[in-house]
Scaffold this motif. Structure first.
Motif, PDB file in Angstrom:
ATOM      1  N   UNK A  50      47.939  44.572  46.241  1.00 56.91           N
ATOM      2  CA  UNK A  50      46.717  43.802  46.486  1.00 56.91           C
ATOM      3  C   UNK A  50      46.375  42.941  45.274  1.00 56.91           C
ATOM      4  N   UNK A  51      45.910  41.730  45.545  1.00 64.12           N
ATOM      5  CA  UNK A  51      45.509  40.783  44.514  1.00 64.12           C
ATOM      6  C   UNK A  51      44.128  40.252  44.838  1.00 64.12           C
ATOM      7  N   UNK A  52      43.173  40.486  43.951  1.00 65.62           N
ATOM      8  CA  UNK A  52      41.816  39.955  44.121  1.00 65.62           C
ATOM      9  C   UNK A  52      41.671  38.686  43.285  1.00 65.62           C
ATOM     10  N   UNK A  53      41.223  37.613  43.923  1.00 63.73           N
ATOM     11  CA  UNK A  53      41.036  36.347  43.225  1.00 63.73           C
ATOM     12  C   UNK A  53      39.560  35.980  43.074  1.00 63.73           C
ATOM     13  N   UNK A  54      38.686  36.955  43.214  1.00 58.83           N
ATOM     14  CA  UNK A  54      37.280  36.688  43.023  1.00 58.83           C
ATOM     15  C   UNK A  54      36.575  36.300  44.308  1.00 58.83           C
ATOM     16  N   UNK A  55      35.415  35.736  44.146  1.00 62.35           N
ATOM     17  CA  UNK A  55      34.823  35.281  42.909  1.00 62.35           C
ATOM     18  C   UNK A  55      34.164  36.379  42.090  1.00 62.35           C
ATOM     19  N   UNK A  56      33.321  35.922  41.130  1.00 67.04           N
ATOM     20  CA  UNK A  56      32.681  36.844  40.208  1.00 67.04           C
ATOM     21  C   UNK A  56      31.864  37.937  40.889  1.00 67.04           C
ATOM     22  N   UNK A  57      31.207  37.620  41.986  1.00 66.81           N
ATOM     23  CA  UNK A  57      30.391  38.632  42.656  1.00 66.81           C
ATOM     24  C   UNK A  57      31.272  39.754  43.216  1.00 66.81           C
ATOM     25  N   UNK A  58      32.371  39.382  43.886  1.00 66.18           N
ATOM     26  CA  UNK A  58      33.264  40.393  44.436  1.00 66.18           C
ATOM     27  C   UNK A  58      33.909  41.203  43.314  1.00 66.18           C
ATOM     28  N   UNK A  59      34.356  40.532  42.258  1.00 67.69           N
ATOM     29  CA  UNK A  59      34.964  41.244  41.146  1.00 67.69           C
ATOM     30  C   UNK A  59      33.960  42.183  40.492  1.00 67.69           C
ATOM     31  N   UNK A  60      32.701  41.753  40.370  1.00 66.12           N
ATOM     32  CA  UNK A  60      31.674  42.622  39.812  1.00 66.12           C
ATOM     33  C   UNK A  60      31.479  43.877  40.643  1.00 66.12           C
ATOM     34  N   UNK A  61      31.535  43.735  41.958  1.00 64.59           N
ATOM     35  CA  UNK A  61      31.411  44.904  42.834  1.00 64.59           C
ATOM     36  C   UNK A  61      32.605  45.835  42.671  1.00 64.59           C
ATOM     37  N   UNK A  62      33.792  45.258  42.487  1.00 66.00           N
ATOM     38  CA  UNK A  62      34.981  46.075  42.284  1.00 66.00           C
ATOM     39  C   UNK A  62      34.916  46.829  40.964  1.00 66.00           C
ATOM     40  N   UNK A  63      34.424  46.162  39.932  1.00 64.52           N
ATOM     41  CA  UNK A  63      34.273  46.822  38.633  1.00 64.52           C
ATOM     42  C   UNK A  63      33.277  47.969  38.748  1.00 64.52           C
ATOM     43  N   UNK A  64      32.134  47.706  39.375  1.00 68.90           N
ATOM     44  CA  UNK A  64      31.106  48.735  39.528  1.00 68.90           C
ATOM     45  C   UNK A  64      31.606  49.918  40.342  1.00 68.90           C
ATOM     46  N   UNK A  65      32.500  49.651  41.298  1.00 70.57           N
ATOM     47  CA  UNK A  65      33.047  50.725  42.131  1.00 70.57           C
ATOM     48  C   UNK A  65      34.265  51.392  41.491  1.00 70.57           C
ATOM     49  N   UNK A  66      34.717  50.853  40.363  1.00 67.79           N
ATOM     50  CA  UNK A  66      35.842  51.423  39.608  1.00 67.79           C
ATOM     51  C   UNK A  66      37.099  51.529  40.477  1.00 67.79           C
ATOM     52  N   UNK A  67      37.460  50.448  41.153  1.00 70.00           N
ATOM     53  CA  UNK A  67      38.644  50.464  42.007  1.00 70.00           C
ATOM     54  C   UNK A  67      39.770  49.583  41.464  1.00 70.00           C
ATOM     55  N   UNK A  68      39.536  48.880  40.346  1.00 66.47           N
ATOM     56  CA  UNK A  68      40.567  48.009  39.790  1.00 66.47           C
ATOM     57  C   UNK A  68      41.615  48.824  39.041  1.00 66.47           C
ATOM     58  N   UNK A  69      42.873  48.544  39.329  1.00 67.71           N
ATOM     59  CA  UNK A  69      43.973  49.148  38.587  1.00 67.71           C
ATOM     60  C   UNK A  69      44.461  48.234  37.475  1.00 67.71           C
ATOM     61  N   UNK A  70      44.269  46.935  37.659  1.00 64.43           N
ATOM     62  CA  UNK A  70      44.851  45.968  36.724  1.00 64.43           C
ATOM     63  C   UNK A  70      44.008  44.707  36.693  1.00 64.43           C
ATOM     64  N   UNK A  71      43.935  44.089  35.505  1.00 62.48           N
ATOM     65  CA  UNK A  71      43.183  42.847  35.338  1.00 62.48           C
ATOM     66  C   UNK A  71      44.057  41.824  34.642  1.00 62.48           C
ATOM     67  N   UNK A  72      44.273  40.693  35.296  1.00 68.36           N
ATOM     68  CA  UNK A  72      44.984  39.567  34.707  1.00 68.36           C
ATOM     69  C   UNK A  72      43.953  38.483  34.402  1.00 68.36           C
ATOM     70  N   UNK A  73      43.931  38.030  33.161  1.00 68.32           N
ATOM     71  CA  UNK A  73      42.937  37.041  32.741  1.00 68.32           C
ATOM     72  C   UNK A  73      43.626  35.883  32.039  1.00 68.32           C
ATOM     73  N   UNK A  74      43.322  34.676  32.487  1.00 67.06           N
ATOM     74  CA  UNK A  74      43.718  33.480  31.758  1.00 67.06           C
ATOM     75  C   UNK A  74      42.555  33.059  30.876  1.00 67.06           C
ATOM     76  N   UNK A  75      42.801  33.002  29.563  1.00 71.94           N
ATOM     77  CA  UNK A  75      41.792  32.510  28.631  1.00 71.94           C
ATOM     78  C   UNK A  75      42.079  31.031  28.391  1.00 71.94           C
ATOM     79  N   UNK A  76      41.214  30.197  28.954  1.00 71.02           N
ATOM     80  CA  UNK A  76      41.396  28.750  28.906  1.00 71.02           C
ATOM     81  C   UNK A  76      40.829  28.184  27.605  1.00 71.02           C
ATOM     82  N   UNK A  77      41.552  27.273  26.942  1.00 65.76           N
ATOM     83  CA  UNK A  77      41.057  26.691  25.689  1.00 65.76           C
ATOM     84  C   UNK A  77      40.009  25.617  25.951  1.00 65.76           C
ATOM     85  N   UNK A  78      38.944  26.008  26.644  1.00 65.60           N
ATOM     86  CA  UNK A  78      37.870  25.092  27.013  1.00 65.60           C
ATOM     87  C   UNK A  78      36.528  25.731  26.725  1.00 65.60           C
TER      88      UNK A  78
END
Length: 266
Positions: free
Chosen positions: A198-226
């Protein structure tokens, strides 16, 4: 684990492959190896594995002017498409569908043989999470998908919304007893349908709910130079957790000032 050394060092790992300044480009096989899902034990039914992928500006913005595209770049897009090509299902929130103009998933060029060998379809299923079902089911995402799009909602979802989705030929699945959607149930329900990568692409509200529910196994983050400033949301927005969830670094790559971090639950 791939490590990033200071960017002034000629051996910095780079998303094109080799070392900074090298001419080679990482192809689908190399990127797929870096981002491979964990293998299940022989003879054991795969357990759903939920990874998220988001982009963040240097000052923590998840979007600019309502969209994530201004923060992205060519290497981010290559990794975005690689993560999709590895997934059974892409999980996204209804608000993201509306704001980002989501279309159907496409077949990933260069990944056809790997998907066939893994028993996957030609493209990942898009699973749209929506409590209110305020969606335009005439959009290509629903009306013209390469593989059928799913809508995930709660058992108390508006009956007219469920009827509209089903009339459009969209499969509705339920993950929650009330009007809202339970993120933990989303993972279990999709896993029960055979979608374990499974791959979650957001947005922030859905990801926040996943974090609060502690169901994420992995987090991939692109840090943009902006830098975006303004009042943009962070990549995860929602209820606070009692204690920060600890993740461990798996890999970190760089290209053109973009950093690509991959973290797993510690």
């Amino acid at each position: 684990m791939r490590r990033l050394v200071p960017v002034t060092d000629e051996t910095v790992v780079d998303a094109r492959g080799g070392t900074t300044g090298g001419d080679g480009a990482w192809g689908p096989a190399e990127l797929a190896a870096v981002y491979a899902y964990p293998e299940s034990a022989a003879g054991v039914r795969p357990v759903p594995w939920l990874r998220a992928n988001m982009v963040s500006s240097l000052d923590g913005a998840a979007e600019h002017d309502g969209r994530s595209a201004p923060l992205s770049g060519p290497a981010d897009q290559r990794i975005f498409h690689t993560l999709r090509a590895l997934a059974d299902a892409v999980v996204i929130g209804a608000e993201t569908v509306r704001h980002e103009g989501y279309g159907p998933a496409r077949a990933g060029t260069g990944f056809e043989a790997a998907r066939a060998a893994a028993g996957q379809g030609v493209a990942p299923v898009i699973a749209v999470v929506s409590a209110g079902l305020d969606l335009d089911f005439t959009l290509p995402l629903f009306a013209e998908p390469l593989v059928p799009t799913l809508v995930v909602t709660g058992a108390g979802a508006p009956a007219e919304g469920v009827a509209a989705a089903e009339k459009a030929g969209v499969k509705v699945v339920f993950a929650g007893d009330g009007a809202s959607v339970d993120p933990g149930r989303v993972v279990a329900v999709l896993g029960g349908l055979g979608f374990t990568r499974l791959l979650a692409e957001g947005g922030p509200r859905l990801l926040g709910q996943m974090v609060a529910s502690d169901v994420l196994d992995e987090m991939c983050v692109t840090f943009s130079p902006t830098l975006a400033a303004g009042d943009a949301q962070r990549i995860a927005w929602g209820p606070a957790v009692p204690d920060p969830l600890r993740f461990a670094l798996v890999s970190l790559m760089e290209e053109d000032g973009f950093l690509f971090g991959r973290y797993r639950r510690a």
